[in-house]
Enzyme design. Structure first.
Site, PDB file in Angstrom:
ATOM      1  N   PRO A 507      11.566  -0.764 -10.867  1.00 52.38           N
ATOM      2  CA  PRO A 507      10.130  -1.747 -11.316  1.00 52.38           C
ATOM      3  C   PRO A 507      10.509  -2.973 -11.145  1.00 52.38           C
ATOM      4  O   PRO A 507      11.516  -3.451 -10.622  1.00 52.38           O
ATOM      5  CB  PRO A 507      10.037  -1.351 -12.704  1.00 52.38           C
ATOM      6  CG  PRO A 507      11.429  -1.099 -13.073  1.00 52.38           C
ATOM      7  CD  PRO A 507      12.059  -0.417 -12.008  1.00 52.38           C
ATOM      8  N   GLU A 508       9.307  -3.709 -11.207  1.00 52.67           N
ATOM      9  CA  GLU A 508       9.622  -5.131 -10.799  1.00 52.67           C
ATOM     10  C   GLU A 508      10.513  -5.864 -11.812  1.00 52.67           C
ATOM     11  O   GLU A 508      11.312  -6.806 -11.269  1.00 52.67           O
ATOM     12  CB  GLU A 508       8.232  -5.997 -10.886  1.00 52.67           C
ATOM     13  CG  GLU A 508       8.302  -7.366 -10.412  1.00 52.67           C
ATOM     14  CD  GLU A 508       8.639  -7.714  -8.980  1.00 52.67           C
ATOM     15  OE1 GLU A 508       8.759  -8.760  -8.873  1.00 52.67           O
ATOM     16  OE2 GLU A 508       8.528  -6.804  -8.149  1.00 52.67           O
TER      17      GLU A 508
END
EC number: 3.2.1.113
Length: 598
Positions: A507-508
């Site tokens: 994920p970011e």
């Protein structure tokens, strides 16, 4: 321990230089005229200057000397009583008092004459019609354009191209490795060919809609960001036909004389970095020429009270500004701190010191500033020279500043000790205040906000594992082993952020809060946009340790990208890595070709 001669620089392969403070010819700027009122303002300013100079001339009855540019003689002061030299000096002037009065009178007469001439010219201008003034302005503009074209045609000085190591390493003997490498090359072909078919000349590609795409970092013009960004990867992979297609487009279509506002940082790393890498790989002069043309367009961004550049600049007008969200109009550390490598190479290639001076001024300014807990805040106001919000991150907003300090030292053949000291000081403060272990034993890099550590790590911060390993050799107090271990721990944490998702893509950003470890919590942080940082750290760990796990982890990521991000029209980011049926964002980022696949 050996250090690779070629370093990934946002996907770039730029050779080391041994550069001290260069001594180059003077760089001259060209003044442009625009509208009628600007012409009148110039005349008014000149008149005001004349009046000011006239009324503020010094009174010779009160001053022994009026400086007319005459030579002064510096004589050390000697104490007659002690016979010892005093370190102070005093001035002895050659001309006598009569000569001073004559020179002052001559200067007054000259100012009067210039004043009267300026008034006459202003009167003459005001007598002309609007059409006549416009015609004069257009003539002046045409003259400037002609001068710029002549300047662009002027060949840059020849410089030797360093011998590049490792661009043609041959095929691996292991059949499995050879097949994997061919698969990555096929993925690159798929991304490039679809961009060539559906987005050619646009900055990026929308692979599902099958059309061009751009964001505000590139402005409103079609500047072919993907073409420029991908050149070095194409060349290194031996895709020379594709490389030549990109070169032809750049020769015929890449134009920086456009009314477009761009990100100084993004355009520097993707365009100038991409063009310089292509030049060093191929030796084709066009890439060097285009890089210099673009760099000249970025220079007005440095016209701030402090010399810290604006985040954005209009390539035509030279007007700069900062992002509205960036802490009351501040510039961003990762942006103004990620110019050094390209700008030093520009001075090396052109013989013009202006680029070198701009980035060294930034470094000198940062060295003078107080840093809370030894940490560099992410925001710096270019008007006041003061820090903005006290927020420090090795992820977004801060990341590549630290990377460039280390690589500036490496690029100088390890002679830029100032850059190395700044890097070492920063890393020690980061390790003391930001690097922690979770309950489950995962090492992570948090973010410091106004005296509080936020236990969150961004995907962008995962590059730091590779940075610690790259900087291990030459570290203080012989701590090479410590930084190799720290880099390996960061790599493990970032691998966990991938492994704990449904898609095996990270994920970011992800948190370490109680039972939650290496997992994104907010929906807005669950996306993956084809970023390279985790794979880059795997690459560094493999090169320095040859531990096979890092190759395996890299291959896992490649298979996940192939399975979940590949679409018929290219590759797309995904909006939720925890969903087994991902939704695509329909953007093929230029850095995917330049960095992730490189």
């Amino acid at each position: 321990m050996t250090t690779p001669a070629l370093l990934p620089l946002s996907g770039r392969r730029i050779p080391p230089l041994n550069l001290g403070p260069p001594s180059f010819p003077h760089h001259r700027a060209t003044l442009r005229l625009s509208e009628k009122f600007i012409l009148l303002l110039i005349l008014s300013a000149f008149i005001t200057l004349c009046f000011g100079a006239f009324f503020f001339l010094p009174d010779s009855s009160k001053h022994k000397r009026f400086d007319l540019g005459l030579e002064d003689v510096l004589i050390p002061h000697v104490d007659a009583g002690k016979g010892a030299k005093n370190p102070g000096v005093f001035l002895i002037h050659g001309p006598d008092e009569h000569r001073h009065r004559e020179e002052e009178e001559r200067l007054r007469n000259k100012i009067r004459a210039d004043h009267e001439k300026a008034l006459e010219e202003a009167k003459e201008k005001l007598k002309k019609s609007r059409e006549e003034i416009r015609a004069e302005i257009q003539t002046e503009k045409n003259k400037v354009v002609l001068e710029m074209k002549m300047k662009e045609k002027k060949p840059l000085p020849p410089v030797p191209i360093p011998n590049l190591i490792g661009t043609n390493g041959g095929d691996p003997e292991d059949n499995e490795l050879r097949e994997k490498r061919e698969k990555i090359k096929e993925m690159m072909k798929h991304a490039w060919d679809n961009y060539r078919m559906y987005g050619w000349g646009h900055n990026e590609l929308r692979p599902i809609a099958r059309k061009g795409h751009s964001t505000n970092i590139f402005g409103s013009s079609q500047m072919g960001a993907t073409i420029v960004d991908a050149l070095d990867t194409l060349y290194i992979m031996g895709l020379h036909d594709e490389f030549r297609d990109g070169q032809k487009w750049i020769e015929n279509n890449l134009d920086f004389s456009v009314n477009s506002e761009v990100s100084v940082f993004e355009v520097n790393i993707r365009f100038i970095g991409g063009l310089l890498a292509a030049y060093y790989l191929s030796g084709e002069e066009v890439f060097k020429i285009k890089a210099v043309q673009l760099a000249e367009k970025l220079l007005p961004a440095f016209n701030t009270p402090t010399g810290i550049p604006w985040a954005m600049v209009n390539l035509k007008s030279g007007v700069g500004r900062n992002w509205g969200w960036a802490s009351a109009g501040s510039s961003i550390l990762a942006e103004f701190g990620t110019l050094h490598m390209e700008f030093v190479h520009l001075s090396y290639l052109t013989g013009d010191p202006v680029y070198y001076k701009k980035v060294m001024h930034i470094r000198k300014l940062l060295q003078k500033m107080d840093r809370p807990n030894g940490l560099y805040p992410n925001y710096l106001n270019p008007r006041t020279g003061r820090w903005g919000q006290y927020h420090t991150s090795v992820g977004g907003l801060g990341d590549s500043f630290y990377e460039y300090l280390l690589k500036a030292w490496l690029m100088s053949d390890k002679t830029d000790h100032e850059a190395r000291k700044m890097y070492d000081d920063a890393i020690e403060a980061i390790e003391k205040h930001l690097i922690k272990k979770s309950r489950g034993g995962l090492t992570f890099i948090g973010e410091w906000k106004n005296g509080h550590l936020e236990k969150k790590m961004g995907h962008l911060a995962c590059f730091a594992g590779g940075m610690f390993v790259l900087g291990a050799d030459g570290s203080r107090m012989d701590k090479a082993g410590h930084y190799l271990e720290l880099g390996a721990e960061i790599a493990r944490t970032c691998h966990e952020s991938y492994d704990r998702t449904a898609l095996k893509l990270g994920p970011e950003s992800f948190k370490f809060d109680g039972a939650v470890e290496a997992v994104a919590v907010r929906q807005a942080e669950k996306y993956y946009i084809l970023r390279p940082e985790v794979i880059e750290t795997y690459w560094y760990l493999w090169r320095f340790t040859h531990d096979p796990r890092y190759r395996e982890w890299g291959w896992e990521a490649a298979l996940a990208i192939e399975k979940y991000c590949r679409v018929s029209g290219g590759f797309s980011g995904v909006k939720d890595v925890y969903s087994s049926t991902p939704t695509h964002d329909d953007v093929q980022q230029s850095f995917f070709l330049a960095e992730t696949l490189n």
